[in-house]
Every structure is written in C-alpha cells, then in structure tokens.
Design a protein around this motif. Sequence first.
Motif, mmCIF file in Angstrom:
data_model
loop_
_atom_site.group_PDB
_atom_site.id
_atom_site.type_symbol
_atom_site.label_atom_id
_atom_site.label_comp_id
_atom_site.label_asym_id
_atom_site.label_seq_id
_atom_site.Cartn_x
_atom_site.Cartn_y
_atom_site.Cartn_z
ATOM 1 N N ASN A 289 0.863 -1.186 0.000
ATOM 2 C CA ASN A 289 0.000 0.000 0.000
ATOM 3 C C ASN A 289 0.893 1.227 0.000
ATOM 4 O O ASN A 289 1.565 1.518 0.991
ATOM 5 C CB ASN A 289 -0.900 -0.018 1.241
ATOM 6 C CG ASN A 289 -1.922 1.112 1.223
ATOM 7 O OD1 ASN A 289 -1.721 2.138 0.572
ATOM 8 N ND2 ASN A 289 -3.010 0.933 1.952
ATOM 9 N N ASP A 290 0.900 1.952 -1.117
ATOM 10 C CA ASP A 290 1.797 3.094 -1.281
ATOM 11 C C ASP A 290 1.167 4.443 -0.922
ATOM 12 O O ASP A 290 1.736 5.493 -1.201
ATOM 13 C CB ASP A 290 2.302 3.153 -2.729
ATOM 14 C CG ASP A 290 3.197 1.984 -3.072
ATOM 15 O OD1 ASP A 290 3.933 1.525 -2.177
ATOM 16 O OD2 ASP A 290 3.153 1.511 -4.226
ATOM 17 N N PRO B 131 7.025 -6.702 -0.963
ATOM 18 C CA PRO B 131 6.849 -7.866 -0.085
ATOM 19 C C PRO B 131 8.023 -8.836 -0.112
ATOM 20 O O PRO B 131 8.352 -9.442 0.910
ATOM 21 C CB PRO B 131 5.577 -8.523 -0.625
ATOM 22 C CG PRO B 131 4.823 -7.409 -1.281
ATOM 23 C CD PRO B 131 5.870 -6.514 -1.864
ATOM 24 N N SER B 132 8.674 -8.981 -1.253
ATOM 25 C CA SER B 132 9.768 -9.947 -1.364
ATOM 26 C C SER B 132 10.952 -9.580 -0.477
ATOM 27 O O SER B 132 11.683 -10.460 -0.011
ATOM 28 C CB SER B 132 10.225 -10.072 -2.823
ATOM 29 O OG SER B 132 10.775 -8.853 -3.281
ATOM 30 N N VAL B 133 11.133 -8.280 -0.229
ATOM 31 C CA VAL B 133 12.235 -7.835 0.639
ATOM 32 C C VAL B 133 12.014 -8.347 2.057
ATOM 33 O O VAL B 133 12.922 -8.880 2.699
ATOM 34 C CB VAL B 133 12.342 -6.296 0.632
ATOM 35 C CG1 VAL B 133 13.321 -5.818 1.708
ATOM 36 C CG2 VAL B 133 12.778 -5.797 -0.736
ATOM 37 N N VAL C 54 5.686 1.514 6.661
ATOM 38 C CA VAL C 54 5.561 0.055 6.619
ATOM 39 C C VAL C 54 5.217 -0.437 8.021
ATOM 40 O O VAL C 54 5.884 -0.069 8.995
ATOM 41 C CB VAL C 54 6.872 -0.616 6.151
ATOM 42 C CG1 VAL C 54 6.693 -2.132 6.093
ATOM 43 C CG2 VAL C 54 7.292 -0.074 4.793
ATOM 44 N N ASN C 55 4.172 -1.235 8.119
ATOM 45 C CA ASN C 55 3.768 -1.847 9.388
ATOM 46 C C ASN C 55 4.053 -3.337 9.330
ATOM 47 O O ASN C 55 3.674 -3.995 8.362
ATOM 48 C CB ASN C 55 2.277 -1.627 9.640
ATOM 49 C CG ASN C 55 1.917 -0.160 9.737
ATOM 50 O OD1 ASN C 55 2.309 0.521 10.671
ATOM 51 N ND2 ASN C 55 1.182 0.337 8.754
ATOM 52 N N ILE C 56 4.721 -3.860 10.363
ATOM 53 C CA ILE C 56 5.089 -5.272 10.380
ATOM 54 C C ILE C 56 4.793 -5.881 11.744
ATOM 55 O O ILE C 56 5.043 -5.252 12.782
ATOM 56 C CB ILE C 56 6.592 -5.464 10.085
ATOM 57 C CG1 ILE C 56 6.986 -4.804 8.763
ATOM 58 C CG2 ILE C 56 6.945 -6.949 10.036
ATOM 59 C CD1 ILE C 56 8.475 -4.862 8.496
ATOM 60 N N GLY D 15 2.057 -7.920 7.377
ATOM 61 C CA GLY D 15 2.223 -6.476 7.363
ATOM 62 C C GLY D 15 1.542 -5.822 6.190
ATOM 63 O O GLY D 15 0.899 -6.467 5.359
ATOM 64 N N THR D 16 1.728 -4.516 6.146
ATOM 65 C CA THR D 16 1.175 -3.721 5.046
ATOM 66 C C THR D 16 1.980 -2.441 4.936
ATOM 67 O O THR D 16 2.604 -1.996 5.899
ATOM 68 C CB THR D 16 -0.310 -3.395 5.302
ATOM 69 O OG1 THR D 16 -0.833 -2.649 4.184
ATOM 70 C CG2 THR D 16 -0.486 -2.550 6.553
#
Length: 200
Positions: free
Chosen positions: A9-10, A185-187, A15-17, A179-180
């Motif tokens: 989500n840009d 996501p791959s990172v 970033v929430n994890i 997360g979002t």
Amino acid sequence: ALHFSFEKNDKLPIVNISIAFRAGSASDPESLPGLTNFMGEMLMRGTRLRTKTQLETKLDDLGSSLSIDTRTELLIFRGSVLAENLNPYLDLLREMILEPRFDEKEIEKMRSEFNASLLAERSNDSALANRAFERLLLSGHPYGHSPVGTVSSIKKMTKKSILDQYQKDIRGGDLIVVGTGAANPSVIESWANALIAKLP
C-alpha cells in the motif's frame, strides 16, 4: 515454516510489520507465570551491540516504533517504520531477536517496574475480579497462567530462567510475519527466511 502475508500500500510512506513466534504465556513454566512476557520485554532492553538507550535512540532515528505483545500462544513484535528506513529497521529487529543482551542490571530494573505495576493493580477491583475469574475457570491449565506473572514469580526469575525460556520460545520452526505498507513484499519475505535460517 514461514507463514507470510504482506499487502503493498503506497498511500503513505510507512511500513507496518508484525512478527509472531508461536510461544506465549501458555508456554511458561508452572512455577514462573509471566516468564515469556518478561523475556520478550527484555529483548527490547539491549543487544550484544547496543544498550537499551542506544536501541531506543536508533528506533527514533529511523522514524520507527516497536512493542512486544504476549498472548496465550503467541509472542508478537509489532512495529512500524518510514519506508525509506525499512532495511536498517529490519537489521535492528534481527539484532534484537538473535543477539539479546539480558543484562543483569536491566533485569533488576524491569523486575522493579513489573512489581510496581502488579502492586498498583491490586487497587483495581475490575482487574482483580478478572484475574480471579481466569484462575477459577482455567485452574491447572496452561491458559490459566497470568501473562504478566505475579509478584512472587517475578521475584524468582533469574537470568538463567530467562535464557532458558528464550531458547524454548524463540525458534525458527513456525514464524508468522504479516504487514502492510509501502514496501516490496519480497524484501520482507527474504528477511524473514534469513531470520529463520539463523534461529534454533
């Protein structure tokens, strides 16, 4: 195994994890309720490379936040960070999870803080009633363990018991990462897999 889910989500540069280990208050020894929660909080209080103050300063410098949440069957790291600082934030999380310090002075400080909180709770009728209800309902079952422990159990926690619980709970067999935010996501998935590879 890694259970991974991330929604890109840009809309905001954040970033929430959440990172969850399948170990919570139900894994506490019968004689030491609250040990998993205590151990989890100690992960926030210093690593082999940084003191508690240095960790807090680094988190602030990255525009990030981090907290620990102990549930019955989960120990969860919840955090957020500015998207541009995601990589150093993930490096810091790895450091906290893999290289905890468990400093004796910090253990004593946290013991005092926990005891003060537990003693203050004794004047809260609602909290006392809830605790008594749980003990009655779940007597003899691991789900009946108090997530935060008792004044008596906190007093008995030693560096050895904390280390033993760390070895028992923080393992790579079953890790949940969700997360979002504004990240690839791959990172994060690659980071999580690398973390699992270094866990017991």
